[in-house]
Design a protein around this motif. Structure first.
Motif, short mmCIF file in Angstrom:
data_model
loop_
_atom_site.label_atom_id
_atom_site.label_comp_id
_atom_site.label_asym_id
_atom_site.label_seq_id
_atom_site.Cartn_x
_atom_site.Cartn_y
_atom_site.Cartn_z
N MET A 1 0.82 -1.21 0.00
CA MET A 1 0.00 0.00 0.00
C MET A 1 0.85 1.26 0.00
O MET A 1 0.34 2.34 -0.18
CB MET A 1 -0.99 -0.02 1.16
N PRO A 3 2.33 3.36 2.20
CA PRO A 3 1.77 4.48 2.97
C PRO A 3 2.78 5.60 3.15
O PRO A 3 3.98 5.37 3.26
CB PRO A 3 1.44 3.84 4.32
N LYS A 4 2.28 6.84 3.16
CA LYS A 4 3.14 7.99 3.43
C LYS A 4 2.60 8.82 4.58
O LYS A 4 3.35 9.37 5.37
CB LYS A 4 3.26 8.88 2.19
N ARG A 5 1.29 8.95 4.64
CA ARG A 5 0.67 9.78 5.68
C ARG A 5 -0.06 8.88 6.65
O ARG A 5 -0.99 8.17 6.27
CB ARG A 5 -0.29 10.78 5.05
N THR A 6 0.36 8.87 7.90
CA THR A 6 -0.24 7.97 8.88
C THR A 6 -0.65 8.73 10.14
O THR A 6 -0.19 9.84 10.38
CB THR A 6 0.72 6.82 9.26
N ASP A 42 -3.11 7.45 4.86
CA ASP A 42 -2.99 6.11 4.27
C ASP A 42 -3.20 5.03 5.33
O ASP A 42 -3.65 3.93 5.02
CB ASP A 42 -1.60 5.91 3.66
N VAL A 64 -9.27 8.52 6.61
CA VAL A 64 -8.41 7.59 5.88
C VAL A 64 -8.95 7.47 4.46
O VAL A 64 -10.15 7.34 4.25
CB VAL A 64 -8.38 6.22 6.59
N LYS A 65 -8.05 7.51 3.49
CA LYS A 65 -8.49 7.47 2.09
C LYS A 65 -9.06 6.09 1.74
O LYS A 65 -8.75 5.09 2.43
CB LYS A 65 -7.33 7.82 1.17
N GLY A 68 -7.00 2.92 2.10
CA GLY A 68 -6.17 3.05 3.30
C GLY A 68 -6.62 2.07 4.39
O GLY A 68 -7.70 1.46 4.28
N ARG A 127 -9.75 -2.11 5.97
CA ARG A 127 -9.38 -1.39 4.74
C ARG A 127 -10.61 -0.65 4.22
O ARG A 127 -11.67 -1.27 4.02
CB ARG A 127 -8.89 -2.38 3.67
#
Ligand SMILES: C[S@@+](CC[C@H](N)C(=O)[O-])C[C@H]1O[C@@H](n2cnc3c(N)ncnc32)[C@H](O)[C@@H]1O
Length: 130
Positions: A1, A3-6, A42, A64-65, A68, A127
């Motif tokens: 996935m 992820p960058k933004r958590t 994410d 969360v997108k 995500g 998810r």
């Protein structure tokens, strides 16, 4: 996935936050809960007060997108979710009941696909699909 933004709720020692941070790329971020405007995450990890998890879910599912993942810690609650309430020591009952309600709610929440991971005290991965 990738992820960058958590996001993490329930930081305490920062141990789980560090685990998330180490899995991120160099330009990744771990955020504490604050006003994020229109930005979407994410990944979110929730390990705070168990009686608020359902309330957190209502907020986080919007933060969360789609695609995500939200991870809820302690969703087996020492195995007490599989026992009758009368078998559960009084001090664990409130949290056990809250987690039980959360688990039932998540299982029928059409916004998320759910996987219960039976490691440690149980982690539920959600998810977002819509
Ligand atoms: C089990 S600890 C989290 C452990 C953390 N994941 C770690 O790796 O160290 C639970 C944390 O949730 C925090 N907490 C409890 N109620 C909270 C709330 N209403 N809002 C935010 N954090 C809360 C507690 O202060 C505590 O730091």
């Amino acid at each position: 996935m990738n992820p960058k933004r958590t996001l993490e709720i329930g930081v305490f020692t920062g141990y789980s936050l560090l685990s998330t941070a180490l899995a991120l790329p160099d330009d990744g971020l771990v955020n504490l809960l604050k006003d994020q405007g229109e930005e979407l995450f994410d990944f979110a990890f929730v390990d705070a007060d168990k009686t608020s998890y359902k309330g957190y879910h209502e907020q986080i599912v919007k933060l969360v997108k789609v695609g995500g993942v939200i991870a809820y810690d302690n969703t087996l609650w020492f195995g007490f979710v599989a026992k009758e309430e009368a078998e559960v020591p009084e001090r664990f009952r409130n949290d056990r009941n809250a987690i039980l309600q959360l688990n039932k709610f998540l299982a029928s929440d059409p916004r998320v696909d759910v996987a219960q991971i039976s490691v440690g005290d149980g982690i539920t991965l959600c998810r977002r699909i819509q």
